[in-house]
Design an enzyme around this catalytic site. Structure first.
Site, PDB file in Angstrom:
ATOM      1  N   ASP A   4     -90.268 -75.701  17.189  1.00 30.24           N
ATOM      2  CA  ASP A   4     -89.517 -76.582  18.005  1.00 30.24           C
ATOM      3  C   ASP A   4     -89.966 -78.052  17.325  1.00 30.24           C
ATOM      4  O   ASP A   4     -91.260 -78.400  17.409  1.00 30.24           O
ATOM      5  CB  ASP A   4     -89.992 -76.381  19.449  1.00 30.24           C
ATOM      6  CG  ASP A   4     -89.239 -77.414  20.190  1.00 30.24           C
ATOM      7  OD1 ASP A   4     -88.521 -78.320  19.801  1.00 30.24           O
ATOM      8  OD2 ASP A   4     -89.832 -77.665  21.273  1.00 30.24           O
ATOM      9  N   ASN A  24     -97.937 -60.353   9.976  1.00 31.04           N
ATOM     10  CA  ASN A  24     -99.155 -60.784  10.246  1.00 31.04           C
ATOM     11  C   ASN A  24     -99.788 -61.561   9.062  1.00 31.04           C
ATOM     12  O   ASN A  24    -100.424 -62.604   9.767  1.00 31.04           O
ATOM     13  CB  ASN A  24     -99.994 -59.793  10.881  1.00 31.04           C
ATOM     14  CG  ASN A  24     -99.503 -58.963  12.043  1.00 31.04           C
ATOM     15  OD1 ASN A  24     -98.713 -59.484  12.669  1.00 31.04           O
ATOM     16  ND2 ASN A  24     -99.864 -57.775  12.006  1.00 31.04           N
ATOM     17  N   HIS A  49     -98.176 -59.035  19.284  1.00 29.83           N
ATOM     18  CA  HIS A  49     -98.275 -58.459  18.059  1.00 29.83           C
ATOM     19  C   HIS A  49     -99.548 -57.384  18.243  1.00 29.83           C
ATOM     20  O   HIS A  49     -99.038 -56.157  17.557  1.00 29.83           O
ATOM     21  CB  HIS A  49     -98.669 -59.209  16.893  1.00 29.83           C
ATOM     22  CG  HIS A  49     -97.490 -60.024  16.277  1.00 29.83           C
ATOM     23  ND1 HIS A  49     -97.380 -59.872  14.893  1.00 29.83           N
ATOM     24  CD2 HIS A  49     -96.745 -60.782  16.841  1.00 29.83           C
ATOM     25  CE1 HIS A  49     -96.094 -60.714  14.889  1.00 29.83           C
ATOM     26  NE2 HIS A  49     -95.717 -61.259  15.856  1.00 29.83           N
ATOM     27  N   ASP A  50    -100.280 -57.466  19.100  1.00 29.34           N
ATOM     28  CA  ASP A  50    -101.140 -56.227  19.347  1.00 29.34           C
ATOM     29  C   ASP A  50    -100.351 -55.119  20.247  1.00 29.34           C
ATOM     30  O   ASP A  50    -100.444 -53.915  20.049  1.00 29.34           O
ATOM     31  CB  ASP A  50    -102.261 -56.654  19.967  1.00 29.34           C
ATOM     32  CG  ASP A  50    -103.331 -55.409  20.447  1.00 29.34           C
ATOM     33  OD1 ASP A  50    -103.673 -54.714  19.500  1.00 29.34           O
ATOM     34  OD2 ASP A  50    -103.907 -55.618  21.331  1.00 29.34           O
ATOM     35  N   SER A  54    -105.942 -53.116  18.434  1.00 29.70           N
ATOM     36  CA  SER A  54    -105.945 -52.505  16.909  1.00 29.70           C
ATOM     37  C   SER A  54    -105.600 -53.660  16.007  1.00 29.70           C
ATOM     38  O   SER A  54    -106.211 -53.558  14.717  1.00 29.70           O
ATOM     39  CB  SER A  54    -105.025 -51.436  16.885  1.00 29.70           C
ATOM     40  OG  SER A  54    -103.676 -51.886  17.153  1.00 29.70           O
ATOM     41  N   ARG A 100     -99.129 -64.893  20.519  1.00 29.23           N
ATOM     42  CA  ARG A 100     -98.448 -64.103  19.640  1.00 29.23           C
ATOM     43  C   ARG A 100     -99.454 -63.235  19.078  1.00 29.23           C
ATOM     44  O   ARG A 100     -99.006 -61.988  18.953  1.00 29.23           O
ATOM     45  CB  ARG A 100     -98.218 -65.016  18.190  1.00 29.23           C
ATOM     46  CG  ARG A 100     -97.299 -64.191  17.549  1.00 29.23           C
ATOM     47  CD  ARG A 100     -96.659 -65.153  16.122  1.00 29.23           C
ATOM     48  NE  ARG A 100     -96.376 -66.457  16.423  1.00 29.23           N
ATOM     49  CZ  ARG A 100     -96.280 -67.448  15.829  1.00 29.23           C
ATOM     50  NH1 ARG A 100     -96.476 -67.044  14.529  1.00 29.23           N
ATOM     51  NH2 ARG A 100     -95.661 -68.505  16.226  1.00 29.23           N
ATOM     52  N   ASP A 154    -104.286 -52.460  22.501  1.00 32.87           N
ATOM     53  CA  ASP A 154    -105.454 -51.799  22.327  1.00 32.87           C
ATOM     54  C   ASP A 154    -106.504 -52.526  21.250  1.00 32.87           C
ATOM     55  O   ASP A 154    -107.477 -52.161  20.639  1.00 32.87           O
ATOM     56  CB  ASP A 154    -105.284 -50.349  21.894  1.00 32.87           C
ATOM     57  CG  ASP A 154    -104.341 -50.359  20.562  1.00 32.87           C
ATOM     58  OD1 ASP A 154    -104.094 -51.368  20.047  1.00 32.87           O
ATOM     59  OD2 ASP A 154    -104.181 -49.218  19.995  1.00 32.87           O
ATOM     60  N   HIS A 213     -91.631 -69.028  21.748  1.00 30.41           N
ATOM     61  CA  HIS A 213     -91.572 -69.869  20.398  1.00 30.41           C
ATOM     62  C   HIS A 213     -91.233 -71.437  20.482  1.00 30.41           C
ATOM     63  O   HIS A 213     -90.932 -72.122  19.614  1.00 30.41           O
ATOM     64  CB  HIS A 213     -90.244 -69.129  20.025  1.00 30.41           C
ATOM     65  CG  HIS A 213     -90.747 -67.733  19.253  1.00 30.41           C
ATOM     66  ND1 HIS A 213     -89.547 -67.015  18.595  1.00 30.41           N
ATOM     67  CD2 HIS A 213     -91.733 -67.079  19.063  1.00 30.41           C
ATOM     68  CE1 HIS A 213     -90.279 -65.992  18.088  1.00 30.41           C
ATOM     69  NE2 HIS A 213     -91.642 -65.980  18.553  1.00 30.41           N
ATOM     70  N   THR A 214     -91.299 -71.860  21.990  1.00 30.31           N
ATOM     71  CA  THR A 214     -91.264 -73.321  21.836  1.00 30.31           C
ATOM     72  C   THR A 214     -92.787 -74.026  21.438  1.00 30.31           C
ATOM     73  O   THR A 214     -92.731 -74.953  21.103  1.00 30.31           O
ATOM     74  CB  THR A 214     -91.456 -73.777  23.331  1.00 30.31           C
ATOM     75  OG1 THR A 214     -90.983 -75.142  23.216  1.00 30.31           O
ATOM     76  CG2 THR A 214     -92.535 -73.540  24.310  1.00 30.31           C
TER      77      THR A 214
END
Length: 263
Positions: free
Chosen positions: A183, A39, A11-12, A21, A7, A19, A138-139
């Site tokens: 899950d 986050n 999300h990066d 960030s 994740r 990068d 998302h398992t």
């Protein structure tokens, strides 16, 4: 920690590209991504990347970017819990900026419908199939009550028994920070149970269940529920494509000495 490392890379990459960030701490002149709504108290694994960077710097200082470490860590995390492996492209460089505002704009995802979700991924160069495959991670892992409270109390396309169980850890008037596994059956294994859950109306997040709601992604969910090999293969392909989102290369950005601060 596997889910969080995958994740973290996701999300990066979705905020100004892959990068690193997301790893930058706030400064007096910059409010970064760590405390953005999607986050804060949700993303973990920063210390794993920090430790990896520290070890790499001892061997070849100033060569390997934090962005590349994020990409490799996501691959290794997948493989460590039974998921696929893939060849990670290397050569990304690290950003010198981060933006809480941009992160919150990109991750207003859980408020959109399926068409909007497809559009968000398409704008990143990812297909419907990529989107569904990536969602299969998302398992693994957990989510804060805040992100699924509306679903378990107010939506009708949810298994009643499943909703009742989930409400035990997520009371209607409190508990927004409570964590629950995405899950319930195999929370620490990379498998295709996520897709079986969706077919049974047991997707925890709205953006999960929307993938199986009479729309154009239903057939992909059904395929992955029956064919875990196809899911894992497509997940690896999608992760490689995601790792290609707007990387900094050449002389762009920098190679940070530590991942939480600009040199």
């Amino acid at each position: 920690m596997a889910a969080y490392l995958i994740r973290l890379h996701f999300h990066d990459c979705f905020v100004q590209g892959c990068d690193a960030s997301i790893l930058l701490d706030d400064t007096p002149s910059m409010i970064g991504e760590k405390n953005a709504a999607a986050n804060k108290n949700s993303i973990r694994g920063y210390e794993v990347i920090h430790d990896a960077k520290s070890e790499v710097e001892k061997i070849c200082p100033g060569v390997v970017s934090c962005a590349d470490i994020l990409a490799v860590a996501a691959r290794d995390a997948s493989f460590a819990v039974g998921g696929p492996s893939w060849k990670v492209k290397l050569g990304r460089r690290d950003s010198t900026t981060a933006s809480k505002t941009l992160s919150e704009r990109e991750f207003s995802i859980f408020q959109v419908n399926l068409e909007g979700l497809i559009s968000i991924f398409a704008n990143k160069g990812l297909s419907r199939r990529d989107m569904v495959a990536l969602s299969g991670s998302h398992t693994l892992g957990q989510a804060r009550c805040f992100f699924f409270k509306n679903r378990i109390y107010n939506q009708s396309n949810i298994d009643a028994g499943f909703a009742k169980i989930r409400r035990q850890k997520c009371p209607a008037s409190d508990g927004n920070s409570n964590l629950a596994p995405l899950d319930l059956v195999t929370p620490n294994s990379f498998d295709n149970n996520y897709f079986k859950n969706l077919i049974q109306k047991k997707g925890l997040l709205e953006t999960d269940q929307i993938l199986f709601s009479g729309g154009p992604t239903d057939n992909i969910v059904i395929e992955y529920s029956r064919d875990p090999t196809a899911f894992k293969s497509d997940f690896a392909t999608a992760m490689i494509k995601m790792g290609d989102i707007q990387p900094l290369i050449g002389m762009e950005g920098q190679i940070r000495n530590i991942c939480s601060a600009v040199n």
